[in-house]
Write an enzyme that holds these catalytic residues in place. Structure first.
Site, PDB file in Angstrom:
ATOM      1  N   TYR A 135       3.339  12.531 -45.739  1.00  0.00           N
ATOM      2  CA  TYR A 135       3.370  11.218 -46.393  1.00  0.00           C
ATOM      3  C   TYR A 135       2.383  11.095 -47.554  1.00  0.00           C
ATOM      4  O   TYR A 135       2.391  10.100 -48.271  1.00  0.00           O
ATOM      5  CB  TYR A 135       3.106  10.111 -45.360  1.00  0.00           C
ATOM      6  N   LYS A 187       4.548  21.727 -33.774  1.00  0.00           N
ATOM      7  CA  LYS A 187       5.498  22.825 -33.995  1.00  0.00           C
ATOM      8  C   LYS A 187       4.656  24.043 -34.332  1.00  0.00           C
ATOM      9  O   LYS A 187       4.718  24.599 -35.443  1.00  0.00           O
ATOM     10  CB  LYS A 187       6.455  22.439 -35.133  1.00  0.00           C
ATOM     11  N   ASP A 220      10.862  19.523 -31.286  1.00  0.00           N
ATOM     12  CA  ASP A 220      12.289  19.559 -30.942  1.00  0.00           C
ATOM     13  C   ASP A 220      12.478  19.420 -29.432  1.00  0.00           C
ATOM     14  O   ASP A 220      13.352  18.693 -28.958  1.00  0.00           O
ATOM     15  CB  ASP A 220      12.961  20.838 -31.479  1.00  0.00           C
ATOM     16  N   ASP A 244       7.067   9.695 -36.957  1.00  0.00           N
ATOM     17  CA  ASP A 244       8.107   8.813 -37.494  1.00  0.00           C
ATOM     18  C   ASP A 244       9.431   9.066 -36.774  1.00  0.00           C
ATOM     19  O   ASP A 244      10.128   8.131 -36.371  1.00  0.00           O
ATOM     20  CB  ASP A 244       8.263   9.082 -38.994  1.00  0.00           C
ATOM     21  N   ASP A 248      11.475   6.617 -33.433  1.00  0.00           N
ATOM     22  CA  ASP A 248      12.807   5.994 -33.479  1.00  0.00           C
ATOM     23  C   ASP A 248      13.589   6.358 -32.225  1.00  0.00           C
ATOM     24  O   ASP A 248      14.290   5.521 -31.649  1.00  0.00           O
ATOM     25  CB  ASP A 248      13.590   6.428 -34.738  1.00  0.00           C
TER      26      ASP A 248
HETATM   27  C1  IPM Z   1       8.280   3.476 -40.147  1.00  0.00           C
HETATM   28  C2  IPM Z   1       9.215   3.509 -41.327  1.00  0.00           C
HETATM   29  C3  IPM Z   1       8.457   3.922 -42.575  1.00  0.00           C
HETATM   30  C4  IPM Z   1       7.849   5.286 -42.314  1.00  0.00           C
HETATM   31  C5  IPM Z   1       9.284   3.935 -43.867  1.00  0.00           C
HETATM   32  C6  IPM Z   1       9.932   2.592 -44.100  1.00  0.00           C
HETATM   33  C7  IPM Z   1       8.482   4.363 -45.049  1.00  0.00           C
HETATM   34  O1  IPM Z   1      10.294   4.340 -41.079  1.00  0.00           O
HETATM   35  O2  IPM Z   1       7.379   2.632 -40.126  1.00  0.00           O
HETATM   36  O3  IPM Z   1       8.434   4.291 -39.242  1.00  0.00           O
HETATM   37  O4  IPM Z   1       8.512   6.309 -42.544  1.00  0.00           O
HETATM   38  O5  IPM Z   1       6.708   5.342 -41.867  1.00  0.00           O
HETATM   39 MN    MN Z   2      10.260   5.260 -39.165  1.00  0.00          MN
END
Ligand code: IPM
Ligand code: MN
Length: 353
Positions: A135, A187, A220, A244, A248
């Site tokens: 990032y 990894k 993974d 990140d 999710d």
């Molecule tokens: C998160 C989001 C952000 C990230 C994006 C919107 C830049 O996906 O907060 O996880 O990748 O950190």
């Molecule tokens: Mn995210």
């Protein structure tokens, strides 16, 4: 007196923030703490009107607040990346919010997509490094636009950045006092420099925490285990990019974006709390978006601000609302009640105590 900056943001952000603030108000009344809110209009509309993402002086201004409560950033008329970099990542980096904290907890009454898994199996926290890795934006193009084009994007991992993140994870694991198990997610078999550093620092710091059991999983494999055996995890620490991705996945196993909240933490500075689902622009203004993630972000914010009793009260109210059977689904448009009504329901339980 807690000073809280509020950035409702884009799309459905303002709607869910309104419900979060309703619950904050109820918690303040119930627990007797005061707060002062100041709203900021950062987001897509402001950018389209002024060309500005964060106005000059905004970062300095934010530092005067104890916390930031963020709705969502993301506008269909703004090219992807501009608002993310200009607002969200800019705040995370400039305020040195070096931890992205993502609780993954399945509450009773919530539909889980995993077969035969229940609330007793899914209760973990991901500690994601939030200011380094891929990032940072180190890299670039050479021979751009030619057949020989080269694009590089370098993962930046500093000893200091890795160590403070890992230390935070060990402390959190000890404080949670559950399984007291910390898993490093990396990894190491491929990222032989970056994750060699992570592994060395992890093992070094581990020696200071003999009460914490340590484990390691490749990223993974962890995607596989989160689905197959989520009960194996207590606290997971990882780098920015992997964090990140796996958070999710984490959001999905706890019931989806309707319930997933995150904190961008600077333990000695201004931290920022957000529902992680994004601005969901197509649902804007329809009173159908689920505010529970934004309410869960308020709970995290209260915890960070030291209002432990209020945080527990809000979590209890979320659980009551979910077990009441009144909320039919956590998905936008399928809740069987409106955004405001879900907010009223939770705020009501907070007031009842
Ligand atoms: C998160 C989001 C952000 C990230 C994006 C919107 C830049 O996906 O907060 O996880 O990748 O950190
Ligand atoms: Mn995210």
């Amino acid at each position: 007196m807690h000073k809280i900056a509020v950035i409702p943001g884009d799309g459905t952000g303002p709607e869910v923030v309104a419900e979060g603030l309703k619950v904050l108000e109820a918690a303040g009344d119930a627990c007797g703490f005061n707060f002062e809110l100041q709203e900021f209009d950062f987001g897509g509309d402001r950018y389209l009107a002024t060309g500005e993402t964060l106005p000059e002086g905004a970062i300095e201004e934010m530092k005067a607040f104890n916390a930031i409560y963020l709705g969502a950033i993301g506008h269909p008329d703004v090219r992807p990346g501009i608002l993310e970099h200009g607002i969200l990542l800019a705040l995370r980096f400039a305020l040195d919010q070096y931890i992205n904290l993502r609780p993954v907890k399945l509450y009773p009454g919530v539909d889980c997509p995993l077969k035969d898994k229940g609330p007793e199996d899914i209760d973990l926290v991901v500690v994601r490094e939030n200011t380094e890795g891929l990032y940072v934006g180190t890299g670039g193009f050479a021979r751009k636009g030619t057949d020989q084009e080269i694009a590089t994007q370098v993962s930046v991992n500093t000893r200091m950045g890795v160590e403070r993140c890992i230390r935070y994870a060990f402390e959190l694991c000890r404080e949670r006092d559950m399984e007291k198990k910390l898993t490093l997610c990396g990894k190491t078999n491929v990222l032989t420099y970056a994750h060699d550093l992570w592994e060395r620092v992890f093992n070094e710091v581990a020696s200071e925490y003999p009460d914490v059991t340590t484990d390691y999983a490749h990223v993974d494999a962890i995607c596989m285990w989160f689905v197959k055996n989520p009960e194996w995890f207590d606290v997971v620490v990882t780098d920015n990019m992997f964090g990140d991705i796996i958070t999710d996945l984490g959001a999905m196993i706890q019931g989806g974006m309707g319930i997933a909240a995150g904190g961008n933490i600077n333990p000695s500075g201004t931290s920022m709390f957000e529902p992680i689902g994004g601005s969901a622009p197509k649902y804007t203004g329809q009173n159908v978006i689920n505010p529970l993630a934004a309410i869960a972000a308020v709970q995290m914010m209260l915890d960070f601000l030291g209002e432990k009793q209020a945080a527990a009260l809000v979590e209890g109210a979320i659980v009551k609302a979910l077990s009441s059977g009144d909320i039919k689904s956590l998905s936008a448009g399928k809740m069987g009640m409106g955004t405001r009504e879900v907010g009223d329901l939770v705020a009501g339980y907070v007031t009842e105590g």
